[in-house]
Design a protein around this motif. Structure first.
Motif, PDB file in Angstrom:
ATOM      1  N   ARG A 110     -51.268 -26.403  61.231  1.00  0.00           N
ATOM      2  CA  ARG A 110     -51.917 -25.672  62.131  1.00  0.00           C
ATOM      3  C   ARG A 110     -51.855 -26.323  63.694  1.00  0.00           C
ATOM      4  NH1 ARG A 110     -56.408 -24.557  65.326  1.00  0.00           N
ATOM      5  NH2 ARG A 110     -57.023 -22.500  65.248  1.00  0.00           N
ATOM      6  N   HIS A 111     -51.903 -27.797  63.432  1.00  0.00           N
ATOM      7  CA  HIS A 111     -51.887 -28.567  64.719  1.00  0.00           C
ATOM      8  C   HIS A 111     -50.376 -28.351  65.512  1.00  0.00           C
ATOM      9  CE1 HIS A 111     -55.416 -31.300  63.841  1.00  0.00           C
ATOM     10  NE2 HIS A 111     -55.834 -30.025  63.999  1.00  0.00           N
ATOM     11  N   VAL A 131     -60.322 -30.117  60.116  1.00  0.00           N
ATOM     12  CA  VAL A 131     -60.990 -29.855  61.444  1.00  0.00           C
ATOM     13  C   VAL A 131     -59.877 -29.327  62.080  1.00  0.00           C
ATOM     14  CG1 VAL A 131     -62.335 -30.763  63.176  1.00  0.00           C
ATOM     15  CG2 VAL A 131     -62.620 -31.648  61.069  1.00  0.00           C
ATOM     16  N   GLU A 132     -59.998 -28.176  62.797  1.00  0.00           N
ATOM     17  CA  GLU A 132     -58.970 -27.655  63.632  1.00  0.00           C
ATOM     18  C   GLU A 132     -58.762 -28.307  64.853  1.00  0.00           C
ATOM     19  OE1 GLU A 132     -60.470 -23.373  63.895  1.00  0.00           O
ATOM     20  OE2 GLU A 132     -59.333 -23.076  61.673  1.00  0.00           O
ATOM     21  N   GLY A 133     -59.663 -28.681  65.507  1.00  0.00           N
ATOM     22  CA  GLY A 133     -59.566 -29.419  66.872  1.00  0.00           C
ATOM     23  C   GLY A 133     -59.005 -28.134  68.176  1.00  0.00           C
ATOM     24  N   VAL A 134     -59.520 -28.472  69.268  1.00  0.00           N
ATOM     25  CA  VAL A 134     -59.281 -27.317  70.170  1.00  0.00           C
ATOM     26  C   VAL A 134     -58.090 -27.949  71.040  1.00  0.00           C
ATOM     27  CG1 VAL A 134     -60.283 -26.102  72.176  1.00  0.00           C
ATOM     28  CG2 VAL A 134     -61.569 -26.425  69.890  1.00  0.00           C
ATOM     29  N   THR A 135     -58.400 -29.134  71.699  1.00  0.00           N
ATOM     30  CA  THR A 135     -57.393 -29.648  72.437  1.00  0.00           C
ATOM     31  C   THR A 135     -56.310 -30.484  71.932  1.00  0.00           C
ATOM     32  OG1 THR A 135     -58.493 -31.375  73.016  1.00  0.00           O
ATOM     33  CG2 THR A 135     -59.266 -29.788  74.483  1.00  0.00           C
ATOM     34  N   LEU A 136     -55.254 -30.922  72.531  1.00  0.00           N
ATOM     35  CA  LEU A 136     -54.193 -31.654  71.914  1.00  0.00           C
ATOM     36  C   LEU A 136     -54.914 -32.980  71.503  1.00  0.00           C
ATOM     37  CD1 LEU A 136     -51.229 -31.831  71.273  1.00  0.00           C
ATOM     38  CD2 LEU A 136     -50.974 -32.645  73.388  1.00  0.00           C
TER      39      LEU A 136
END
Length: 182
Positions: free
Chosen positions: A57-58, A115-120
């Protein structure tokens, strides 16, 4: 010959090898609790699979000025985590178990979170946290097995070495990429 080396009874060894042949690689000399080892390996398998999915995903969601190189690194890590999952599944089968790939319970069985994370920066941090969890999980498993299952220990040690490389690479990325929190 060293007097501390116990001689091997070849006839007994041959006889023992013919008994319980359906157990494959697991011989009478295997001293670990197979049920516990298989459960531990299935937890490690779930952890690796969650990491594969998070890294993928990342890889696709990374954006920003430094995203191209970081996304490429995420893809490399994802592929290596998939390789670990395959090795763990193979060992589970060698021990007479069944690898648990069930998506219904994957995140519950995994030591690492998805955990998807929003920012890089978020993505880098979440992957680093997951790697640190994997490192301590593998260290604990290796210590718990001791000398009862040297083959599984060697497998886990080889995976641990790669997880430590991943953590180092991600820690380096934290110093190179602006990591503004969301």
């Amino acid at each position: 010959m060293n007097s501390s080396i116990k001689p091997l009874d070849i006839n007994l060894l041959r006889k023992s090898a013919r008994q319980h042949m359906e157990e494959g690689a697991v011989t009478a000399g295997y001293s670990a609790d197979r049920t516990e080892v298989i459960a531990m390996l299935n937890s490690a398998l779930a952890t690796e699979l969650v990491c594969v999915l998070r890294y993928r995903r990342h890889h696709f969601m990374a954006s920003g000025i430094h995203s191209h190189a970081t996304a490429a690194e995420f893809l490399v890590h994802s592929n290596e985590e998939q390789g670990h999952a395959d090795q763990l599944a193979e060992r589970i089968v060698q021990l007479g178990g069944e690898p648990d790939f069930s998506p219904d319970s994957l995140t519950r069985r995994s030591h690492a979170e998805y955990v998807e994370g929003v920012t890089l920066g978020d993505m880098i941090r979440e992957n680093l946290v997951a790697e640190r969890i994997a490192i301590d999980s593998y260290r604990h498993a290796i210590e718990s097995l001791g000398s009862d299952d040297p083959t599984t220990c060697r497998l886990l040690e080889s995976i641990l070495a790669v997880e430590e490389e991943h953590a180092d690479e991600l820690a380096d990325l934290l110093t190179q990429v602006p990591v503004k929190s969301s």
